[in-house]
Design an enzyme around this catalytic site. Structure first.
Site, PDB file in Angstrom:
ATOM      1  N   ASN A 143       0.560  -1.276   0.109  1.00  0.00           N
ATOM      2  CA  ASN A 143      -0.002  -0.363   0.138  1.00  0.00           C
ATOM      3  C   ASN A 143       1.005   0.875   0.281  1.00  0.00           C
ATOM      4  O   ASN A 143       1.858   1.280   1.095  1.00  0.00           O
ATOM      5  CB  ASN A 143      -1.501  -0.022   1.426  1.00  0.00           C
ATOM      6  CG  ASN A 143      -1.985   0.898   1.220  1.00  0.00           C
ATOM      7  OD1 ASN A 143      -2.553   1.168   0.501  1.00  0.00           O
ATOM      8  ND2 ASN A 143      -2.264   2.358   1.829  1.00  0.00           N
ATOM      9  N   GLU A 144       0.350   2.595  -0.911  1.00  0.00           N
ATOM     10  CA  GLU A 144       1.651   3.143  -0.868  1.00  0.00           C
ATOM     11  C   GLU A 144       2.642   3.195  -0.908  1.00  0.00           C
ATOM     12  O   GLU A 144       3.521   3.628   0.246  1.00  0.00           O
ATOM     13  CB  GLU A 144       0.770   4.792   0.036  1.00  0.00           C
ATOM     14  CG  GLU A 144      -1.005   4.630  -0.133  1.00  0.00           C
ATOM     15  CD  GLU A 144      -0.964   5.824   0.005  1.00  0.00           C
ATOM     16  OE1 GLU A 144      -0.755   6.258   1.243  1.00  0.00           O
ATOM     17  OE2 GLU A 144      -1.980   6.506   0.173  1.00  0.00           O
ATOM     18  N   GLU A 299      -8.358   6.110  -3.945  1.00  0.00           N
ATOM     19  CA  GLU A 299      -8.503   6.324  -2.700  1.00  0.00           C
ATOM     20  C   GLU A 299      -8.530   7.751  -2.362  1.00  0.00           C
ATOM     21  O   GLU A 299      -7.962   8.417  -3.648  1.00  0.00           O
ATOM     22  CB  GLU A 299      -7.547   6.105  -1.621  1.00  0.00           C
ATOM     23  CG  GLU A 299      -7.285   5.124  -0.810  1.00  0.00           C
ATOM     24  CD  GLU A 299      -5.967   4.873  -0.288  1.00  0.00           C
ATOM     25  OE1 GLU A 299      -5.955   5.941   0.206  1.00  0.00           O
ATOM     26  OE2 GLU A 299      -5.625   3.818   0.451  1.00  0.00           O
ATOM     27  N   TRP A 307      -5.566  13.910   8.756  1.00  0.00           N
ATOM     28  CA  TRP A 307      -4.182  14.112   9.239  1.00  0.00           C
ATOM     29  C   TRP A 307      -3.796  15.720   9.068  1.00  0.00           C
ATOM     30  O   TRP A 307      -2.413  16.180   8.669  1.00  0.00           O
ATOM     31  CB  TRP A 307      -3.546  13.183   8.244  1.00  0.00           C
ATOM     32  CG  TRP A 307      -4.496  12.900   7.563  1.00  0.00           C
ATOM     33  CD1 TRP A 307      -5.079  11.941   6.339  1.00  0.00           C
ATOM     34  CD2 TRP A 307      -3.942  14.485   5.985  1.00  0.00           C
ATOM     35  NE1 TRP A 307      -5.129  11.793   5.328  1.00  0.00           N
ATOM     36  CE2 TRP A 307      -5.061  12.964   4.444  1.00  0.00           C
ATOM     37  CE3 TRP A 307      -3.353  14.608   5.644  1.00  0.00           C
ATOM     38  CZ2 TRP A 307      -4.543  13.278   3.167  1.00  0.00           C
ATOM     39  CZ3 TRP A 307      -3.489  15.158   3.606  1.00  0.00           C
ATOM     40  CH2 TRP A 307      -4.411  14.048   2.876  1.00  0.00           C
ATOM     41  N   LYS A 348      -9.766   7.813  12.831  1.00  0.00           N
ATOM     42  CA  LYS A 348     -11.417   7.375  13.472  1.00  0.00           C
ATOM     43  C   LYS A 348     -12.308   8.852  13.269  1.00  0.00           C
ATOM     44  O   LYS A 348     -13.648   8.709  12.713  1.00  0.00           O
ATOM     45  CB  LYS A 348     -11.893   7.187  15.571  1.00  0.00           C
ATOM     46  CG  LYS A 348     -11.563   8.220  15.330  1.00  0.00           C
ATOM     47  CD  LYS A 348     -11.391   7.552  17.764  1.00  0.00           C
ATOM     48  CE  LYS A 348     -10.493   8.634  18.272  1.00  0.00           C
ATOM     49  NZ  LYS A 348      -8.550   8.689  18.552  1.00  0.00           N
TER      50      LYS A 348
HETATM   51  C1  GAL Z   1      -3.518   6.575   2.390  1.00  0.00           C
HETATM   52  C2  GAL Z   1      -3.436   5.930   3.300  1.00  0.00           C
HETATM   53  C3  GAL Z   1      -5.096   4.777   4.016  1.00  0.00           C
HETATM   54  C4  GAL Z   1      -5.646   6.014   4.849  1.00  0.00           C
HETATM   55  C5  GAL Z   1      -5.875   6.888   4.404  1.00  0.00           C
HETATM   56  C6  GAL Z   1      -6.364   8.490   4.969  1.00  0.00           C
HETATM   57  O1  GAL Z   1      -3.144   7.122   2.793  1.00  0.00           O
HETATM   58  O2  GAL Z   1      -4.059   4.788   1.476  1.00  0.00           O
HETATM   59  O3  GAL Z   1      -4.715   3.535   4.369  1.00  0.00           O
HETATM   60  O4  GAL Z   1      -4.468   6.813   6.213  1.00  0.00           O
HETATM   61  O5  GAL Z   1      -4.412   7.727   3.329  1.00  0.00           O
HETATM   62  O6  GAL Z   1      -6.380   9.424   4.473  1.00  0.00           O
END
Ligand code: GAL
Length: 675
Positions: A143-144, A299, A307, A348
């Site tokens: 993943n990423e 995504e 974040w 969350k």
């Molecule tokens: C991406 C990641 C996901 C999730 C998402 C949140 O970087 O692949 O697992 O953390 O960000 O924005």
């Protein structure tokens, strides 16, 4: 063909009873693809060598019974805590020598043979077990890659780096030559003396930094390849790994060749008015990486992320509008992180398709509406078909990771953001309604009429020659910061811009003169003043930022000059026309309006037809994909469509249609067929 709709599905965070509710809601929303198992290693292998697949067996059967296809992850992105307990040396180390701990995610050294072995073994088990499962549509490797740890400075990495250098240079003297170690007493007597560029008293060797960037990319790619090898030996199902837009640490040109379909994770900030334009550039990159083939938006956030320091929600309709932006620019799937908003853990407060507050919510209603619309669009055929179609383009911008790594190194003439520079050009060109691809500077450019090469700092002789020869038949625009060094970061002497580019453009650079702010204590504060410019290239006066230089003209027309200060009277925009082609040079970064005027002038001279606006309004994005014209209103006022055709979303005639803020229309010729 389906436009995939779905997202990351992490049911291991929930009791079994919730899974049935998930299936019911997925069906309501038209979910067709779920990414499963991305962070499941600790659950799948709770103790070293002890596997528990029962829950995943049941889950895949359930998804299959409910008609949801699966993008099954190899689950190697985040090792379980036991790996660090047994093998502390698998934990990555920062350049300052800090060993990172468990308790977050992605805590592995990419060069660790132990990590790679354990990951491969897990993949072997997953693939053996599920290769023939009827739900599997796609393999999702790791993943990423590089998201949190892209460079590791531990002793294991140091040894791997030495091996990489030995393979590249053979002899230590060759490394000394290429790294220029005659400077500052850096000469190495053997490869054993060489380390990763760990924290050091002051500026580190630039070529060592660049080689370490290349090495780090190669190590991540080796991790990917190790997993792919296991999958391919057992399964013909396509493979992807999710990219992250313009992600500096990973050279996606090298990776794109090795995925079966490009997929991307993008989280534009809803609070930033530049987001739609920036996201447009990211989507164009994804299409370009796959050579124009459809890609997957793997995504995006349904609404807010968690974040940023402050996390803006998507306004009503924005999730839909940004989803269609991806489809317009080549995506054949719209997926999200994540299906059900987590109840615990550090994500969350990241939005999910099923929010904490349930389905009686504006967000869920938007999720359902978009799912239904995409399903209806997928069914269209003929001129109105979207999936599988391409976005034709005659304009490209060069992008090379070496130059990105190089131009942003410290101890340079000015702090230049490579991506901001590309973004300025991309924005200027797309604001004219043009479709823009990204290309490598050593790619075959013959399919384009106009190629812009901005800030292509570390250019090899082959790249310089490729660009120069394009200028014989097409229109080449070279932006500042190009071909300053070769690929080893050795300066091109005798006037920057190597031959034959110098002859193709008819100019050379005598001295850099970037605008600077007073900076008594070297704190890097203050904004440099804009540079005054004027000339027909801009249709009058303009300003420049970021960079400037004393440009010498040998064989070119001067189309604009600097007008003030030490640079006053020196050329800033030049053009050298040959028979069929032309070579432009631009010695600064013009501010957005001026750059747009310049881009328009260049495009027209390149013989490119500028499309008439499809709608009124300032922030209306238009993109042609296949037989359809996508119109998206990112502005705060209504826009009105001024083109003929039928809107595929409503069936209404396009001309005169009003698009509210965040409104979307997908127009196809009325005479066309639709299924
Ligand atoms: C991406 C990641 C996901 C999730 C998402 C949140 O970087 O692949 O697992 O953390 O960000 O924005």
């Amino acid at each position: 063909m389906t436009i995939w709709y779905g997202g990351d599905y992490n049911p291991e965070q929930w009791p079994r009873a919730i899974w049935d509710d998930d299936m019911r809601l997925m069906n309501r929303a038209g979910i067709s693809l779920a990414t499963v198992g991305v962070f499941s290693w600790a659950r799948l292998e709770p103790r070293p060598g002890e596997y528990d697949f029962g829950w995943l067996d049941e889950l895949l059967d359930l998804l299959h019974a409910n008609g949801v296809r699966v993008d099954l992850a190899t689950a190697t992105a985040s090792p379980p805590p036991w790996l660090a307990r047994e093998h502390p040396e698998t934990l990555p180390v920062t350049e300052d020598g800090v060993r990172l701990s468990v308790g977050s995610r992605q805590q592995y050294c990419p060069s660790s043979p132990v990590y790679r072995d354990r990951a491969r073994e897990l993949v072997r088990r997953v693939v053996d077990r599920y290769a023939d499962h009827p739900a599997i549509e796609l393999w999702h490797v790791n993943n990423e890659y590089g998201c949190h740890v892209s460079h590791c400075y531990c002793d294991v990495s140091a040894e791997a780096f030495r091996g990489w250098l030995r393979a590249k240079y053979g002899q230590i003297d060759e490394l000394n030559r290429v790294w220029g170690t005659a400077f500052w007493s850096q000469r190495y007597d053997s490869f054993d003396e060489v380390s990763p560029p760990r924290a050091a008293p002051t500026f580190r060797n630039p070529t060592q930094l660049l080689d370490f960037d290349r090495f780090s990319n190669d190590e991540l790619l080796a991790c990917y390849r190790a997993e792919v090898e296991v999958i391919r030996a057992r399964s013909p199902i396509p493979i992807t790994t999710n990219f992250m837009g313009f992600f500096k640490a990973v050279d996606y040109w090298a990776w794109a060749r090795e995925v079966d379909i490009v997929s991307d994770d993008t989280y534009p900030d809803p609070a930033d008015p530049e987001s739609p334009a920036y996201a447009a550039m990211v989507r164009d990159l994804m299409r370009s990486l796959g050579g124009g083939a459809p890609w997957l938006l793997m995504e995006q956030a349904p609404s807010a992320v968690n974040w940023r320091r402050r996390n803006a929600v998507k306004s009503p309709g924005q999730m839909r509008a940004w989803s269609y932006q991806s489809v317009a620019r080549g995506a054949d799937g719209i997926l999200f992180f994540q299906w059900r908003q987590s109840v615990a853990g550090s994500e969350k407060f990241h939005s999910g398709l099923v929010p904490h507050s349930g389905t009686d919510t504006r967000l869920w209603r938007e999720v359902e509406q978009l799912g239904q619309e995409l399903a209806a669009l997928s069914a269209r055929t003929g001129d109105a078909a979207i999936t599988g179609t391409r976005v034709p383009s005659t304009v490209a911008i060069t992008l090379d990771w070496d130059s990105w790594w190089a131009i942003e190194q410290p101890a340079s003439p000015a702090d230049v953001s490579y991506v901001r520079t590309l973004f300025a050009w991309h924005r200027a060109l797309t604001s004219l309604g043009l479709a823009v691809d990204f290309v490598r500077s050593d790619a075959d450019l013959s399919g384009y009429r106009l190629v812009v090469a901005p800030a292509h700092f570390a250019a090899s002789d082959a790249q310089v020659a490729n660009l120069a020869s394009f200028a014989e038949t097409g229109t080449l625009v070279v932006g500042f910061g190009t071909a300053i060094t070769d690929e080893n970061l050795h300066v091109r002497l005798g006037g920057y811009l190597g031959e034959p580019l110098r002859s193709a453009l008819g100019v050379w650079i005598e001295e850099f003169a970037p605008p600077a702010a007073p900076d008594l204590q070297n704190l890097g504060i203050g904004t440099p003043p804009p540079l005054a410019l004027a000339g027909e290239a801009f249709g009058g006066a303009a300003t420049g930022t970021v960079w400037a230089e004393f440009l010498r003209v040998e064989d070119a027309e001067i189309l604009a000059t600097f007008t003030e200060g030490a640079l006053g009277g020196w050329p800033v925009v030049t053009r050298r026309a040959t028979g069929a082609g032309a070579g432009w040079y631009v010695a600064t970064l013009p501010e957005p309006d001026a750059l747009r005027r310049l881009a328009e002038r260049v495009a027209l001279e390149a013989g490119i037809d500028l499309p008439a606006p499809a709608a009124t309004g300032e922030q209306v994005e238009t993109v042609r994909r296949g037989g359809s014209l996508f119109v998206i209103n990112h502005g705060e006022e209504d826009a009105e469509l001024v083109v003929e055709g039928t809107d595929a979303l409503t069936g209404a005639p396009a001309a005169g249609m009003r698009l509210a803020p965040q409104g979307v229309a997908i127009i196809y010729p009325t005479s066309g067929t639709s299924g």
